[in-house]
Design an enzyme around this catalytic site. Sequence first.
Site: not given
Ligand code: GLU
Length: 308
Positions: A67, A70, A191, A243, A261
């Site tokens: 993530s 992002k 993504y 989160y 994650v």
């Molecule tokens: N590739 C993970 C997903 O889409 C990233 C989630 C994360 O790191 O919060 O579930």
Amino acid sequence: MKNRVEVERVLEQAIRNSEAYKDVGKLADYIPELANVEPDNFGIALVDVDGEIIVKGDDEIVFSIQSISKVIDLIMALEDVGREEVFSKVGMEPTEYKFNSIRPISDKAANPLINAGAISTCSLIRGSSTQEKFDRVIEKIGSLSNSEDVRFLEHIFLSEMETTDINRSISYYLKSIGIIDNDAEEVLELYVRNCSIGLNVKQLAHIAAVLANGGRSLDGKEQLVDKEVVKITLALMAACGMYEESGQYLVEVGFPSKSGVGGAIIGIVPGKCGICTYSPRLDRSGNSVRGLKVLEEISKTLNLNIFI
Ligand code: GLU
């Protein structure tokens, strides 16, 4: 760094204290390949805005940034299409729902730092093909981390693509409500590719330090990210980066951060430094247990909280 010896001592003490939490938490095994990482790995890097670096622990281990990508997706979307277009497609508000929830989407995703929001920003990254867009992301990460060794962890990518029904659903849903204009499968691929980029704590701490430096390279020579884009990105990281624990984290640690994650967390202390921790055992929200403990302690001991 004026107080290098003191900072080193504080990091070492924080690491020692976090050892009590060494076995707490769980790997993100919903992506099968992430269940195969070594759970006891721990590393931290701190890079100040002059480029001076302190590292402790496993600083060479390459892990998937998940993530944390992002943040890059958001920066690139803002640079490519501008603020107005980006926020017509994605909100600016934190959410109580899990990062991969499809529930909070009514007309658009709550914010760019959860899956639905990042899938939306990925759809705005320019390029004539998924490969070209991905190459631009790699190039951007190379310039922000001042490194040519930006890896793509294909085994992580393939593992997630096979199991990512929820993100696939989100992508098609966003397409159906007109948020995504291009092909839902291609946006999903970009993504997940971005999530599967492999870096170490030094590279990520360098990216964090550039953001702490207002988007300027640490040698002061180049504006790598527009200042206004940095401002928006850091504000959203503070509000939504951890989160559904973002509020509590901001109270306890007190600077913009983003976790993934894969087990990494980046933290940005504006005007001072960037920090990255890596420890893959996660709490229920998806944040690294040891990473949280270490960041909380060093923030308190070195007075890094931006609100006091
Ligand atoms: N590739 C993970 C997903 O889409 C990233 C989630 C994360 O790191 O919060 O579930």
